[in-house]
Design a protein around this motif. Structure first.
Motif, PDB file in Angstrom:
ATOM      1  N   LEU A 288       0.824  -1.217   0.000  1.00 29.91           N
ATOM      2  CA  LEU A 288       0.000   0.000   0.000  1.00 29.91           C
ATOM      3  C   LEU A 288       0.859   1.269   0.000  1.00 29.91           C
ATOM      4  CD1 LEU A 288      -2.826  -1.024   2.503  1.00 29.91           C
ATOM      5  CD2 LEU A 288      -3.024  -0.713   0.036  1.00 29.91           C
ATOM      6  N   PHE A 289       1.944   1.246   0.772  1.00 28.09           N
ATOM      7  CA  PHE A 289       2.776   2.459   0.884  1.00 28.09           C
ATOM      8  C   PHE A 289       4.074   2.319   0.084  1.00 28.09           C
ATOM      9  CE2 PHE A 289       0.130   2.431   4.714  1.00 28.09           C
ATOM     10  CZ  PHE A 289      -0.407   3.703   4.656  1.00 28.09           C
ATOM     11  N   TYR A 290       4.020   1.507  -0.957  1.00 27.25           N
ATOM     12  CA  TYR A 290       5.241   1.194  -1.728  1.00 27.25           C
ATOM     13  C   TYR A 290       5.939   2.463  -2.220  1.00 27.25           C
ATOM     14  CZ  TYR A 290       8.188  -0.818  -5.400  1.00 27.25           C
ATOM     15  OH  TYR A 290       9.252  -1.162  -6.194  1.00 27.25           O
ATOM     16  N   HIS A 291       5.199   3.359  -2.863  1.00 28.35           N
ATOM     17  CA  HIS A 291       5.834   4.562  -3.439  1.00 28.35           C
ATOM     18  C   HIS A 291       6.371   5.486  -2.353  1.00 28.35           C
ATOM     19  CE1 HIS A 291       4.774   3.484  -7.446  1.00 28.35           C
ATOM     20  NE2 HIS A 291       3.479   3.453  -7.187  1.00 28.35           N
ATOM     21  N   GLU A 292       5.606   5.618  -1.272  1.00 29.61           N
ATOM     22  CA  GLU A 292       6.048   6.492  -0.182  1.00 29.61           C
ATOM     23  C   GLU A 292       7.308   5.919   0.483  1.00 29.61           C
ATOM     24  OE1 GLU A 292       2.936   5.504  -0.617  1.00 29.61           O
ATOM     25  OE2 GLU A 292       1.674   7.301  -0.758  1.00 29.61           O
TER      26      GLU A 292
ATOM     27  N   PRO B 199      -2.696  11.463  -2.773  1.00 31.32           N
ATOM     28  CA  PRO B 199      -2.978  11.030  -1.411  1.00 31.32           C
ATOM     29  C   PRO B 199      -2.154   9.789  -1.089  1.00 31.32           C
ATOM     30  CG  PRO B 199      -4.764  10.402  -2.878  1.00 31.32           C
ATOM     31  CD  PRO B 199      -3.811  11.218  -3.689  1.00 31.32           C
ATOM     32  N   LEU B 200      -2.049   9.470   0.179  1.00 33.82           N
ATOM     33  CA  LEU B 200      -1.290   8.278   0.559  1.00 33.82           C
ATOM     34  C   LEU B 200      -1.868   7.044  -0.122  1.00 33.82           C
ATOM     35  CD1 LEU B 200      -0.708   8.820   4.391  1.00 33.82           C
ATOM     36  CD2 LEU B 200       1.045   8.707   2.619  1.00 33.82           C
ATOM     37  N   MET B 201      -1.035   6.115  -0.455  1.00 34.44           N
ATOM     38  CA  MET B 201      -1.413   4.802  -1.016  1.00 34.44           C
ATOM     39  C   MET B 201      -1.897   4.880  -2.464  1.00 34.44           C
ATOM     40  SD  MET B 201      -3.240   2.822   2.142  1.00 34.44           S
ATOM     41  CE  MET B 201      -4.346   4.087   2.715  1.00 34.44           C
ATOM     42  N   ALA B 202      -1.799   6.069  -3.076  1.00 32.38           N
ATOM     43  CA  ALA B 202      -2.277   6.196  -4.455  1.00 32.38           C
ATOM     44  C   ALA B 202      -1.257   5.573  -5.414  1.00 32.38           C
ATOM     45  CB  ALA B 202      -2.489   7.663  -4.793  1.00 32.38           C
ATOM     46  N   ARG B 203      -1.729   5.176  -6.573  1.00 26.44           N
ATOM     47  CA  ARG B 203      -0.842   4.632  -7.619  1.00 26.44           C
ATOM     48  C   ARG B 203      -0.534   5.729  -8.625  1.00 26.44           C
ATOM     49  NH1 ARG B 203       1.081   0.233  -5.302  1.00 26.44           N
ATOM     50  NH2 ARG B 203       0.707   1.664  -3.615  1.00 26.44           N
ATOM     51  N   PHE B 204       0.562   5.573  -9.352  1.00 27.51           N
ATOM     52  CA  PHE B 204       0.875   6.523 -10.417  1.00 27.51           C
ATOM     53  C   PHE B 204      -0.022   6.270 -11.628  1.00 27.51           C
ATOM     54  CE2 PHE B 204       5.274   6.690  -8.450  1.00 27.51           C
ATOM     55  CZ  PHE B 204       5.060   7.942  -7.902  1.00 27.51           C
TER      56      PHE B 204
ATOM     57  N   LEU C 116       4.517  12.491  -5.912  1.00 27.80           N
ATOM     58  CA  LEU C 116       3.847  12.126  -4.661  1.00 27.80           C
ATOM     59  C   LEU C 116       3.316  13.351  -3.919  1.00 27.80           C
ATOM     60  CD1 LEU C 116       6.264   9.317  -3.406  1.00 27.80           C
ATOM     61  CD2 LEU C 116       4.010   9.027  -4.417  1.00 27.80           C
TER      62      LEU C 116
ATOM     63  N   ILE D 186       5.411  14.019   2.155  1.00 29.31           N
ATOM     64  CA  ILE D 186       5.122  12.648   2.607  1.00 29.31           C
ATOM     65  C   ILE D 186       5.283  12.597   4.133  1.00 29.31           C
ATOM     66  CG2 ILE D 186       5.940  10.250   2.504  1.00 29.31           C
ATOM     67  CD1 ILE D 186       6.966  10.959  -0.359  1.00 29.31           C
TER      68      ILE D 186
ATOM     69  N   THR E  32       8.640  16.773   0.253  1.00 29.21           N
ATOM     70  CA  THR E  32       7.625  16.554  -0.784  1.00 29.21           C
ATOM     71  C   THR E  32       6.238  16.431  -0.169  1.00 29.21           C
ATOM     72  OG1 THR E  32       9.342  15.331  -1.963  1.00 29.21           O
ATOM     73  CG2 THR E  32       7.155  15.157  -2.857  1.00 29.21           C
TER      74      THR E  32
END
Lengths: 272, 270
Positions: free
Chosen positions: A148-152, B123-128, B119, A168, A166
């Motif tokens: 769920l938080f992969y990108h962050e 929002p948190l947990m969003a996909r690109f 990012l 986060i 940014t």
């Protein structure tokens, strides 16, 4: 060996090896990439010390282990946030105190210390269905959090300062990660033991780190290496009647050595 | 005219976007920033020159809310910067910190680093989305690193890494870019290359840029004005027309050598 699979305890052990290994493999990637292995070591020993105190006082070892782990995360987490001092000294002090508490608790125990020793060395062959369920929950939380938080999380491992600038919530995610790390460690105490659990969190992702430049693949390889370590370790220890936790850790160490030997990153460093 | 150029033509010399009014900051009782007053208009490119320890990095951190002032007021986008507003304001400011230390073996590609900027808007947990990927690709195109997109970040030269950081800042689509010593640790050729890239970004996008540096040999040519900072405050301004003149720069250097600062006969009070 095939015959052994018909036994309930062996089925539980195999499930624990796969599920627990997967959880340790996932969490380990973040621990390695955030460069906080000493925090993990301190937390695993906090869980161990908490569980021992639980056994001594008659309170649930699982509960006290979990509380101690969360307490350690709250205590040592800020050490990683500080940029003006080396956290290793404070971590070393906390670590030694935790080991002291654990062994004092073991020394004060009356009668057989088999339960305490199983926390020390792990007892994967004695796990019950409830243990497997708890392991499953912990592993699902670890994997779910990572997906769920992969990108962050990827931004945070790149640079916590850039992640923060940014927008986060890097501090909240960092502490959530420590908390999940604590849960995973505590629930794996019975599987592999308090003294060895952290090797399983560090070795498989370190091996994966050597052979890929992709974070996604590193997560997958780390899980595969951790599960393979647990399964091979379980089978070898069964066949040779050796302590399972120790064999699991040794297998993970062998996998790490092989991956270092064939690491393209190592060849690149040599060439540079 | 590209869409970035169009953006610039509408933004140039716009309304004040960054305002610092007698801002002070003390850390452990020691003043780091002493009464700094600064106003930047939308689309303006300001250089802050000063020796190490002058408070330049702290100044940038005060503008994007990573630090809050002990006294005075910081207003960004017309809004007062407080602990409550800092997070939202920060999303609209792209920050390039000085010398981030990244393990060269870290498993992250150039495209993934550039995408971090997206990012700020998710929002948190969003996909690109495809749009996010398109914006990141456009940013890499603008700074000339499109061919590096799939390379591991750790394999790049220092100059290429700095360009990746600029592309990350661009992909954030922030109104303001704060660049902290973007030329340090680069060889002269890479410094010129990065300067040209910054000039290109300013020319194409018209973004408001505040660049701080202790280097004078190579500075971007599109800056609108330059200030001198020393000991936590602005000590003077530099005639921007002269800053590209070698003889003038040498005289600034001699001022620095003699007084420990960049002030001298050339500096005038802002």
């Amino acid at each position: 060996m095939i015959e052994a699979l018909s036994y309930k305890f062996m089925q539980h052990a195999l499930l624990a090896a796969i599920i627990g290994g997967a959880g340790c493999g996932v969490i380990g990637v973040w621990v390695i990439l955030l460069r906080i292995p000493f925090i993990g070591v301190a937390m695993s020993h906090a869980a161990f010390a908490g569980a021992i105190v639980g056994l001594l006082t008659g309170v649930s070892p699982l509960l006290l282990g979990l509380l101690a782990c969360i307490g350690a995360a709250a205590l040592v987490g800020p050490a990683a946030d500080r940029t003006d001092s080396d956290p290793n000294l404070s971590l070393g002090i906390i670590f030694s105190i935790l080991v002291g508490i654990a062994f004092l608790g073991m020394g004060l125990m009356k009668g057989p210390k088999s339960e305490a020793l199983s926390l020390l060395w792990g007892s994967i062959l004695t796990l019950g269905a409830s243990d497997i369920w708890l392991l499953t929950i912990a592993t699902c939380v670890a994997i779910g959090f990572s997906v769920l938080f992969y990108h962050e999380l990827r931004a945070i491992i790149f640079s916590r300062l850039i992640a923060k600038s940014t927008g986060i919530p890097e501090k909240a995610l960092f502490y959530a990660l420590l908390f999940i790390c604590g849960i995973t460690i505590t629930l794996n105490l019975n599987t592999i033991g308090g003294l060895l659990i952290f090797s399983l969190i560090v070795n498989p992702p370190s091996a994966a780190f050597q052979i890929t430049y992709s974070l996604g693949r590193m997560l997958v390889y780390s899980v595969l290496f951790a599960v393979a370590s647990c399964l091979i370790g379980l089978i070898v220890s069964y066949l040779f009647n050796a302590p399972t936790g120790a064999v699991i850790v040794l297998v993970s160490g062998v996998i790490l050595l092989v991956s270092v030997a064939f690491s393209p990153k190592r060849r690149r460093r040599k060439a540079a | 005219m590209s869409k970035h150029s169009r953006a610039r033509s509408t933004n140039r010399h716009g309304h004040p976007i960054v305002e610092l009014e007698q801002v002070r900051l003390a850390v452990n009782g020691i003043p780091v920033i002493r009464s700094v007053t600064l106003s930047m208009n939308e689309g303006e490119f300001v250089l802050v020159l000063g020796p190490n320890g002058a408070g330049k990095t702290t100044l940038l951190k005060l503008i994007n809310g990573l630090l809050l002032p002990s006294g005075g007021e910081v207003r960004v986008f017309g809004e007062g910067l407080t602990s409550a507003t800092a997070k939202q304001i920060r999303r609209r400011i792209a920050y390039l910190p000085q010398d981030i230390t990244v393990d060269t073996r870290i498993p992250i590609t150039v495209r993934e680093v550039v995408s971090i900027g997206r990012l700020a808007h998710k929002p948190l947990m969003a996909r690109f989305t495809d749009r996010d990927r398109g914006i990141a690709d456009e940013a890499m195109d603008l700074v000339g690193i499109a061919e590096l997109a799939t390379r591991p970040f750790g394999h790049l030269s220092a100059g290429q890494k700095q360009k990746v950081s600029l592309a990350r800042a661009l992909s954030q689509q922030a109104e303001i870019m704060l660049l902290d010593e973007p030329l340090s640790n680069l060889d002269p050729r890479a410094q010129r290359d990065v300067c040209d890239t910054i000039d290109c970004i300013h020319g194409e996008t018209g973004k408001t840029i505040l660049l701080v540096t202790h280097l004078l040999e190579t500075v971007p040519r599109s800056a609108d004005r330059a200030m001198i900072m020393r000991q936590g405050t602005f000590a003077g301004k530099v005639d921007i027309a002269k800053i590209y003149d070698d003889r003038f720069r040498r005289s600034l250097y001699s001022g620095l050598a003699e007084t420990g600062s960049l002030t001298g006969p050339q500096g005038t009070k802002p």
